[in-house]
Design a protein around this motif. Structure first.
Motif, PDB file in Angstrom:
ATOM      1  N   ARG A 292     -43.298 -26.255 -11.522  1.00  0.00           N
ATOM      2  CA  ARG A 292     -41.976 -26.853 -11.475  1.00  0.00           C
ATOM      3  C   ARG A 292     -41.647 -27.347 -10.074  1.00  0.00           C
ATOM      4  O   ARG A 292     -42.004 -26.716  -9.083  1.00  0.00           O
ATOM      5  CB  ARG A 292     -40.917 -25.819 -11.877  1.00  0.00           C
ATOM      6  N   ALA A 293     -40.922 -28.445 -10.009  1.00  0.00           N
ATOM      7  CA  ALA A 293     -40.451 -28.931  -8.717  1.00  0.00           C
ATOM      8  C   ALA A 293     -39.285 -28.058  -8.262  1.00  0.00           C
ATOM      9  O   ALA A 293     -38.501 -27.563  -9.070  1.00  0.00           O
ATOM     10  CB  ALA A 293     -40.003 -30.380  -8.842  1.00  0.00           C
ATOM     11  N   GLU A 294     -39.199 -27.851  -6.972  1.00  0.00           N
ATOM     12  CA  GLU A 294     -38.096 -27.045  -6.443  1.00  0.00           C
ATOM     13  C   GLU A 294     -36.798 -27.851  -6.430  1.00  0.00           C
ATOM     14  O   GLU A 294     -36.784 -29.020  -6.045  1.00  0.00           O
ATOM     15  CB  GLU A 294     -38.430 -26.573  -5.031  1.00  0.00           C
ATOM     16  N   ASP A 295     -35.709 -27.211  -6.840  1.00  0.00           N
ATOM     17  CA  ASP A 295     -34.394 -27.848  -6.834  1.00  0.00           C
ATOM     18  C   ASP A 295     -33.972 -28.121  -5.388  1.00  0.00           C
ATOM     19  O   ASP A 295     -34.147 -27.274  -4.514  1.00  0.00           O
ATOM     20  CB  ASP A 295     -33.378 -26.932  -7.516  1.00  0.00           C
ATOM     21  N   PRO A 296     -33.393 -29.288  -5.109  1.00  0.00           N
ATOM     22  CA  PRO A 296     -32.954 -29.620  -3.742  1.00  0.00           C
ATOM     23  C   PRO A 296     -31.920 -28.667  -3.172  1.00  0.00           C
ATOM     24  O   PRO A 296     -31.696 -28.658  -1.952  1.00  0.00           O
ATOM     25  CB  PRO A 296     -32.376 -31.032  -3.904  1.00  0.00           C
ATOM     26  N   VAL A 297     -31.286 -27.843  -4.017  1.00  0.00           N
ATOM     27  CA  VAL A 297     -30.263 -26.923  -3.530  1.00  0.00           C
ATOM     28  C   VAL A 297     -30.797 -25.995  -2.448  1.00  0.00           C
ATOM     29  O   VAL A 297     -30.057 -25.556  -1.563  1.00  0.00           O
ATOM     30  CB  VAL A 297     -29.672 -26.100  -4.708  1.00  0.00           C
ATOM     31  N   PHE A 298     -32.108 -25.716  -2.479  1.00  0.00           N
ATOM     32  CA  PHE A 298     -32.689 -24.771  -1.522  1.00  0.00           C
ATOM     33  C   PHE A 298     -33.001 -25.408  -0.165  1.00  0.00           C
ATOM     34  O   PHE A 298     -33.415 -24.713   0.760  1.00  0.00           O
ATOM     35  CB  PHE A 298     -33.951 -24.139  -2.116  1.00  0.00           C
ATOM     36  N   GLN A 299     -32.830 -26.710  -0.042  1.00  0.00           N
ATOM     37  CA  GLN A 299     -33.115 -27.381   1.219  1.00  0.00           C
ATOM     38  C   GLN A 299     -32.168 -26.952   2.337  1.00  0.00           C
ATOM     39  O   GLN A 299     -32.466 -27.164   3.514  1.00  0.00           O
ATOM     40  CB  GLN A 299     -33.045 -28.894   1.021  1.00  0.00           C
ATOM     41  N   VAL A 300     -31.030 -26.358   1.986  1.00  0.00           N
ATOM     42  CA  VAL A 300     -30.061 -25.935   3.001  1.00  0.00           C
ATOM     43  C   VAL A 300     -30.484 -24.640   3.684  1.00  0.00           C
ATOM     44  O   VAL A 300     -29.901 -24.255   4.705  1.00  0.00           O
ATOM     45  CB  VAL A 300     -28.663 -25.747   2.377  1.00  0.00           C
ATOM     46  N   LEU A 301     -31.486 -23.962   3.138  1.00  0.00           N
ATOM     47  CA  LEU A 301     -31.911 -22.685   3.704  1.00  0.00           C
ATOM     48  C   LEU A 301     -32.867 -22.870   4.869  1.00  0.00           C
ATOM     49  O   LEU A 301     -33.724 -23.757   4.849  1.00  0.00           O
ATOM     50  CB  LEU A 301     -32.593 -21.829   2.635  1.00  0.00           C
ATOM     51  N   SER A 302     -32.732 -22.021   5.861  1.00  0.00           N
ATOM     52  CA  SER A 302     -33.673 -22.023   6.988  1.00  0.00           C
ATOM     53  C   SER A 302     -34.974 -21.366   6.548  1.00  0.00           C
ATOM     54  O   SER A 302     -35.048 -20.741   5.479  1.00  0.00           O
ATOM     55  CB  SER A 302     -33.087 -21.244   8.161  1.00  0.00           C
ATOM     56  N   ASP A 303     -36.013 -21.489   7.377  1.00  0.00           N
ATOM     57  CA  ASP A 303     -37.297 -20.863   7.048  1.00  0.00           C
ATOM     58  C   ASP A 303     -37.155 -19.356   6.877  1.00  0.00           C
ATOM     59  O   ASP A 303     -37.732 -18.766   5.960  1.00  0.00           O
ATOM     60  CB  ASP A 303     -38.331 -21.162   8.138  1.00  0.00           C
ATOM     61  N   ARG A 304     -36.394 -18.726   7.758  1.00  0.00           N
ATOM     62  CA  ARG A 304     -36.200 -17.280   7.668  1.00  0.00           C
ATOM     63  C   ARG A 304     -35.437 -16.913   6.404  1.00  0.00           C
ATOM     64  O   ARG A 304     -35.773 -15.930   5.720  1.00  0.00           O
ATOM     65  CB  ARG A 304     -35.452 -16.766   8.899  1.00  0.00           C
ATOM     66  N   GLU A 305     -34.446 -17.688   6.064  1.00  0.00           N
ATOM     67  CA  GLU A 305     -33.682 -17.413   4.843  1.00  0.00           C
ATOM     68  C   GLU A 305     -34.555 -17.571   3.603  1.00  0.00           C
ATOM     69  O   GLU A 305     -34.424 -16.821   2.631  1.00  0.00           O
ATOM     70  CB  GLU A 305     -32.464 -18.329   4.782  1.00  0.00           C
ATOM     71  N   ARG A 306     -35.451 -18.515   3.641  1.00  0.00           N
ATOM     72  CA  ARG A 306     -36.374 -18.705   2.515  1.00  0.00           C
ATOM     73  C   ARG A 306     -37.311 -17.498   2.384  1.00  0.00           C
ATOM     74  O   ARG A 306     -37.619 -17.035   1.281  1.00  0.00           O
ATOM     75  CB  ARG A 306     -37.168 -20.000   2.686  1.00  0.00           C
ATOM     76  N   GLN A 307     -37.789 -16.998   3.518  1.00  0.00           N
ATOM     77  CA  GLN A 307     -38.636 -15.809   3.491  1.00  0.00           C
ATOM     78  C   GLN A 307     -37.895 -14.634   2.861  1.00  0.00           C
ATOM     79  O   GLN A 307     -38.436 -13.895   2.030  1.00  0.00           O
ATOM     80  CB  GLN A 307     -39.080 -15.435   4.905  1.00  0.00           C
ATOM     81  N   ILE A 308     -36.651 -14.455   3.268  1.00  0.00           N
ATOM     82  CA  ILE A 308     -35.870 -13.316   2.780  1.00  0.00           C
ATOM     83  C   ILE A 308     -35.544 -13.464   1.299  1.00  0.00           C
ATOM     84  O   ILE A 308     -35.638 -12.501   0.536  1.00  0.00           O
ATOM     85  CB  ILE A 308     -34.589 -13.149   3.621  1.00  0.00           C
ATOM     86  N   LEU A 309     -35.189 -14.656   0.863  1.00  0.00           N
ATOM     87  CA  LEU A 309     -34.910 -14.864  -0.554  1.00  0.00           C
ATOM     88  C   LEU A 309     -36.156 -14.586  -1.390  1.00  0.00           C
ATOM     89  O   LEU A 309     -36.074 -13.994  -2.478  1.00  0.00           O
ATOM     90  CB  LEU A 309     -34.421 -16.297  -0.787  1.00  0.00           C
ATOM     91  N   ALA A 310     -37.327 -14.989  -0.909  1.00  0.00           N
ATOM     92  CA  ALA A 310     -38.569 -14.713  -1.627  1.00  0.00           C
ATOM     93  C   ALA A 310     -38.781 -13.212  -1.790  1.00  0.00           C
ATOM     94  O   ALA A 310     -39.156 -12.727  -2.863  1.00  0.00           O
ATOM     95  CB  ALA A 310     -39.745 -15.345  -0.900  1.00  0.00           C
ATOM     96  N   ARG A 311     -38.533 -12.470  -0.734  1.00  0.00           N
ATOM     97  CA  ARG A 311     -38.737 -11.017  -0.798  1.00  0.00           C
ATOM     98  C   ARG A 311     -37.650 -10.336  -1.628  1.00  0.00           C
ATOM     99  O   ARG A 311     -37.911  -9.304  -2.271  1.00  0.00           O
ATOM    100  CB  ARG A 311     -38.814 -10.439   0.616  1.00  0.00           C
ATOM    101  N   MET A 312     -36.456 -10.884  -1.627  1.00  0.00           N
ATOM    102  CA  MET A 312     -35.416 -10.381  -2.528  1.00  0.00           C
ATOM    103  C   MET A 312     -35.887 -10.502  -3.971  1.00  0.00           C
ATOM    104  O   MET A 312     -35.687  -9.607  -4.799  1.00  0.00           O
ATOM    105  CB  MET A 312     -34.116 -11.161  -2.323  1.00  0.00           C
ATOM    106  N   GLY A 313     -36.517 -11.626  -4.284  1.00  0.00           N
ATOM    107  CA  GLY A 313     -37.020 -11.853  -5.630  1.00  0.00           C
ATOM    108  C   GLY A 313     -38.109 -10.880  -6.025  1.00  0.00           C
ATOM    109  O   GLY A 313     -38.361 -10.665  -7.210  1.00  0.00           O
ATOM    110  N   ALA A 314     -38.775 -10.280  -5.037  1.00  0.00           N
ATOM    111  CA  ALA A 314     -39.811  -9.289  -5.318  1.00  0.00           C
ATOM    112  C   ALA A 314     -39.230  -7.901  -5.500  1.00  0.00           C
ATOM    113  O   ALA A 314     -39.961  -6.941  -5.740  1.00  0.00           O
ATOM    114  CB  ALA A 314     -40.834  -9.266  -4.192  1.00  0.00           C
ATOM    115  N   GLY A 315     -37.889  -7.799  -5.353  1.00  0.00           N
ATOM    116  CA  GLY A 315     -37.248  -6.509  -5.530  1.00  0.00           C
ATOM    117  C   GLY A 315     -37.189  -5.661  -4.283  1.00  0.00           C
ATOM    118  O   GLY A 315     -36.898  -4.459  -4.349  1.00  0.00           O
TER     119      GLY A 315
END
Length: 364
Positions: A292-315
């Motif tokens: 799936r293509a990533e929704d543009p909504v996530f473009q507002v996140l910084s690299d660090r925020e993206r890392q943290i959101l990914a790990r949040m998704g892992a529980g």
């Protein structure tokens, strides 16, 4: 690291080899099968959450049905084994493939000394392998290389392992492990040292190292017929670049990629790791970042925020995220708050659901 690169669980099972060894193997993820040959030193449980190997394991499991195992003599496989010779490596790989039953043909991955059994398997079973991927590997151990200084240095490391491996003071092990991760942080080196201590015994470590010196699958290189990708770090301190170039030059039509790195085990933070993932996905025909293509909504996140959101998704909890990224719990909380604000959500659960539904890919 992408959210889809963090599967929630793996399944660990055991099999009995023809010579009576209890061998541990694991699988995780969905998609085309990718079988990873065992390499130094592994532990199916510790690797899954380690700061040195975690990103490797979860990337593979996010994009493939990922199958791996602990070699005889270490990890969750039997330690006290009579025969640790390279001749047994191909038999153990065949046993895992037979038990796991991956759809054929499958992708075969060899890392470091694991490339030897991968090459041999691909040559002996051409109908079973769709793609052969060799990283940081070699066809001949130090016993067969024309480098007296390198051979003497390796023999010294074997003796250090024999007498200093199990000591509480990590200085002996660190002489060895620092070669694998010259650019690692102190915490990463400490973890790798502890992995080495907990996954085998001094005498077995020495025997495993000696077995690596006796590897010789040079005669199998010309027999490989599967499309082959050879990847090597240009300043690898464990396996010289020349060894990777030889693999690519003697396997028919093999593609060779040289990465700008000194690390035998690529670190998650270095550009070479991102490049490795791109190359592997392209070579095996997998879509980058998932289908799936990533929704543009996530473009507002910084690299660090993206890392943290990914790990949040892992529980992971804030404390676990902080430890993994080497930042404080308070800093993680601040990032989480900004993630909520930017995505327009009010809870962790809402952020995770949005990430899953809108194809979030993480930090790459």
């Amino acid at each position: 690291m992408a959210l889809t690169e963090i599967p929630m669980r793996q399944s660990i099972r055991f099999l009995k080899t023809a010579d009576g060894v209890t061998l541990a193997w694991a699988e995780a993820g969905e998609g085309p099968a990718l079988v990873k040959v065992a390499n130094w030193l592994s532990h199916l449980e510790y690797d899954w959450d380690s700061p040195c190997w975690r990103h490797w394991m979860h990337f593979f499991a996010a994009n493939y049905r990922f199958i791996r195992y602990d070699e005889r003599g270490c990890g969750m496989t039997d330690w006290d084994v009579g025969d640790l010779s390279p001749a047994r490596w191909i038999e153990d790989l065949e046993a895992v493939v037979d038990k796991a039953g991956p759809a054929e043909p499958f992708i075969l991955l060899g890392i470091s000394q694991g490339t030897a059994a991968a090459i041999q398997f691909a040559a002996l079973h051409p109908d079973k392998v769709s793609h052969l991927v060799l990283y940081g590997g070699y066809s001949q151990g130090w016993k067969f290389r024309e480098n007296d200084a390198g051979r003497r240095a390796y023999e010294a490391i074997v003796e250090l392992a024999r007498f200093g491996w199990g000591q509480d003071n990590p200085v002996f092990r660190q002489l060895f492990t620092s070669r694998f991760l010259p650019d690692a942080t102190e915490d990463q080196i400490a973890w790798f040292n502890e992995l080495c201590r907990r996954t085998t015994k001094p005498d077995i470590a020495a025997r495993l190292l000696q077995a690596r010196a006796e590897v010789n699958v040079a005669d199998y290189l010309a027999r490989v017929r599967a499309p082959t990708l050879v990847i090597h770090a240009q300043d690898d301190e464990v396996v010289p670049l020349a060894a990777g170039r030889r693999l690519a030059s003697e396997i028919r039509d093999a593609e060779f990629v040289q990465l700008a790195s000194r690390n035998h085990i690529l670190l998650e933070s270095e550009p070479a790791w991102t490049r490795f993932k791109e190359i592997l996905l392209d070579f095996t025909g997998r879509p980058p970042g998932g289908a799936r293509a990533e929704d543009p909504v996530f473009q507002v996140l910084s690299d660090r925020e993206r890392q943290i959101l990914a790990r949040m998704g892992a529980g992971e909890s804030n404390v676990e995220i902080g430890k993994a990224l080497f930042i404080s719990d308070k800093t993680v909380r601040n990032h989480v708050t900004r993630i909520f604000e930017k995505l327009g959500v009010s809870s962790r659960a809402q952020a995770i659901v949005m990430a899953h539904e809108k194809g979030f890919r993480g930090s790459g």
